[in-house]
Design a protein around this motif. Sequence first.
Motif, mmCIF file in Angstrom:
data_model
loop_
_atom_site.group_PDB
_atom_site.id
_atom_site.type_symbol
_atom_site.label_atom_id
_atom_site.label_comp_id
_atom_site.label_asym_id
_atom_site.label_seq_id
_atom_site.Cartn_x
_atom_site.Cartn_y
_atom_site.Cartn_z
ATOM 1 N N SER A 221 12.042 36.391 54.169
ATOM 2 C CA SER A 221 11.520 37.893 53.989
ATOM 3 C C SER A 221 12.542 38.849 54.528
ATOM 4 O O SER A 221 13.010 39.701 53.792
ATOM 5 N N VAL A 222 12.873 38.423 55.949
ATOM 6 C CA VAL A 222 13.484 39.518 56.681
ATOM 7 C C VAL A 222 15.133 39.488 55.969
ATOM 8 O O VAL A 222 16.115 40.360 56.205
ATOM 9 N N LEU A 223 15.437 38.415 55.262
ATOM 10 C CA LEU A 223 16.822 38.509 54.555
ATOM 11 C C LEU A 223 17.134 39.724 53.588
ATOM 12 O O LEU A 223 18.015 39.881 53.102
ATOM 13 N N ASP A 224 15.672 39.947 53.183
ATOM 14 C CA ASP A 224 15.679 41.053 52.171
ATOM 15 C C ASP A 224 14.674 42.142 52.095
ATOM 16 O O ASP A 224 14.952 43.259 51.316
ATOM 17 N N SER A 225 14.017 42.224 53.420
ATOM 18 C CA SER A 225 13.200 43.469 53.639
ATOM 19 C C SER A 225 12.721 43.206 54.942
ATOM 20 O O SER A 225 12.841 42.461 55.831
ATOM 21 N N SER A 226 12.031 44.479 55.563
ATOM 22 C CA SER A 226 11.552 44.494 56.851
ATOM 23 C C SER A 226 10.206 44.114 56.928
ATOM 24 O O SER A 226 9.510 44.436 55.773
ATOM 25 N N VAL A 227 9.637 43.320 57.785
ATOM 26 C CA VAL A 227 8.330 42.609 57.907
ATOM 27 C C VAL A 227 7.865 42.323 58.969
ATOM 28 O O VAL A 227 8.648 41.780 59.888
ATOM 29 N N TYR B 194 27.593 38.357 53.417
ATOM 30 C CA TYR B 194 26.313 38.570 53.534
ATOM 31 C C TYR B 194 25.540 38.653 52.008
ATOM 32 O O TYR B 194 24.302 38.560 52.006
ATOM 33 N N HIS B 195 26.125 38.905 51.041
ATOM 34 C CA HIS B 195 25.405 39.372 49.880
ATOM 35 C C HIS B 195 25.053 38.041 48.872
ATOM 36 O O HIS B 195 24.314 38.122 47.923
ATOM 37 N N THR B 196 25.303 36.903 49.507
ATOM 38 C CA THR B 196 24.839 35.719 48.837
ATOM 39 C C THR B 196 23.926 35.202 49.299
ATOM 40 O O THR B 196 23.148 34.018 49.105
ATOM 41 N N ARG B 197 23.140 35.703 50.588
ATOM 42 C CA ARG B 197 22.250 34.986 51.262
ATOM 43 C C ARG B 197 20.988 34.476 50.599
ATOM 44 O O ARG B 197 20.480 33.491 50.865
ATOM 45 N N MET B 198 20.415 35.291 49.674
ATOM 46 C CA MET B 198 19.223 34.869 49.197
ATOM 47 C C MET B 198 19.505 33.803 47.970
ATOM 48 O O MET B 198 18.694 32.998 47.875
ATOM 49 N N ASP C 217 15.761 33.381 36.934
ATOM 50 C CA ASP C 217 16.447 34.063 37.858
ATOM 51 C C ASP C 217 15.667 35.387 38.467
ATOM 52 O O ASP C 217 16.329 36.353 38.698
ATOM 53 N N ASP C 218 14.344 35.692 38.086
ATOM 54 C CA ASP C 218 13.614 36.715 38.461
ATOM 55 C C ASP C 218 13.469 36.688 39.930
ATOM 56 O O ASP C 218 12.778 35.927 40.541
ATOM 57 N N ALA C 219 14.289 37.435 40.668
ATOM 58 C CA ALA C 219 14.517 37.593 42.161
ATOM 59 C C ALA C 219 13.095 37.824 42.839
ATOM 60 O O ALA C 219 12.896 37.005 43.580
ATOM 61 N N ASP C 220 12.383 38.680 42.280
ATOM 62 C CA ASP C 220 11.018 38.945 43.012
ATOM 63 C C ASP C 220 10.057 37.524 42.828
ATOM 64 O O ASP C 220 9.506 37.276 43.790
ATOM 65 N N ALA C 221 10.212 37.028 41.781
ATOM 66 C CA ALA C 221 9.196 35.854 41.580
ATOM 67 C C ALA C 221 9.602 34.708 42.340
ATOM 68 O O ALA C 221 9.030 34.179 42.862
ATOM 69 N N VAL C 222 11.098 34.486 42.365
ATOM 70 C CA VAL C 222 11.720 33.695 43.215
ATOM 71 C C VAL C 222 11.281 33.726 44.615
ATOM 72 O O VAL C 222 10.792 32.630 45.211
ATOM 73 N N ARG C 223 11.369 34.661 45.279
ATOM 74 C CA ARG C 223 10.725 35.019 46.643
ATOM 75 C C ARG C 223 9.266 34.701 46.754
ATOM 76 O O ARG C 223 8.971 34.113 47.694
ATOM 77 N N PRO D 32 3.430 40.527 44.238
ATOM 78 C CA PRO D 32 4.624 41.126 44.900
ATOM 79 C C PRO D 32 4.858 40.308 46.095
ATOM 80 O O PRO D 32 4.085 39.720 46.911
ATOM 81 N N ALA D 33 6.060 40.147 46.252
ATOM 82 C CA ALA D 33 6.634 39.288 47.425
ATOM 83 C C ALA D 33 6.263 39.724 48.654
ATOM 84 O O ALA D 33 5.819 38.855 49.480
ATOM 85 N N GLY D 34 6.197 40.705 49.096
ATOM 86 C CA GLY D 34 5.715 41.352 50.427
ATOM 87 C C GLY D 34 4.266 40.866 50.544
ATOM 88 O O GLY D 34 3.705 40.311 51.636
#
Length: 405
Positions: free
Chosen positions: A67-73, A311-315, A364-370, A383-385
């Motif tokens: 989660s930290v790769l893409d948001s604060s948590v 950095y931008h390929t991390r997810m 390729d739905d990024a939110d669903a993948v997370r 939601p991913a969070g």
Amino acid sequence: MQRSKSALVLAGGGVTGAAYEIGALCAIDQILEQHSVNEFDSYVGTSAGGLIASCLANNISPRTLLSVLDSSVLGIDQLEPHHLFSINIPAALDRLRHLPDALTALVNRIATGEGATLLDLAELLAPSLPNGIYDSGALERFLRTALEQPGRSNHFTDLSRELAVIATDLDTGERAIFGHGHLAHVPISQAVSASAAIPLFYRPVRIGERDYIDGGIRGTASLDVAIEGGTELIVCINPMVPFDNRHHTSGHAISDEGIPLIGSQIFRTFIHAGLHYHIKQIRRRHPHVDIILIEPSRDDAVMFHGNAMHYHTRMDIARHAFETVAGHLQHHFSRYHELLGRHGIAISDQRLRQNLADLRTVGDDADAVRSVMIGDGALSRTPAGLAHTLAELDRLLDRMRDSGL
């Protein structure tokens, strides 16, 4: 059956290496029954692996790291480029004082007819260059803030599990093991920033009177450190392997791709050969120790062609690691079931099967993948969070139930 003493050893590999390790750890976590990757007895990390290991030893789950790769948590800020790529301006300005002498020497060579090759020019200008393009101080502050949250610690001696972070002493070339001996008092965040100080890319990190650089210079994974602590089971994750390009199409040999890929192949070959020799020697000297090595396949073009500091390929890398490692664990499930069973660790691939099926469904739905990767093994449009928070709560409740609380 009583559990053997176990260790998780994480090698380096830059930003993509860290993302690979997080994705791999999420997959490993899903196959473990009644245990998690936060319950190894000891952790050994080098470079990017030191960052991940220090978080795991502080009971920060791989789901949280994902989660930290893409948001604060959970009190940890999102990992952003400014945490990794802070320009080393003070050193650059300081080294400019050498530039007039360098230019004068260059002019004198030309005036006297000596001339100057490109190598001569590089040698003359070298003293004017900074001791690293970037400063890892921002990474140190990022990790310090995360580890100073309630329930965590930035001090090796406060941890309930063993942690060792590997760096290299620049002046002696010797391995430095932070968390052991006289280096046990160094804050974890400083140890990690030293371990991750890739030469020329980051400036050396001064701690006390010593300068330290990337621990991978002395070997990307120090399995012997874990064995010295009495470990009988080691899980090692190594993101860096040389690419098998023997079946390339015309014009696409590695030598055709230019200096960056040639350099990458050389570095990966050096790292990979050293690690496998290290493992071979350990297996010979300590036949009672079981070692599970998780790394990309030799034909994994995704891991080879990506810049290690991109950095931008991390997810995308984290998902790729999750899927490939999950597939590997499934394919070799019988072997791992028997091996881990000898050490008192039960596994099941039920959740992994569900995860992989769900990832194929969401595309390729990024939110669903997370949501799938941080969830509990069942497809969720939560939601991913929220999915992460619920998954972490479920993990903590399981730990409490297993402890009889």
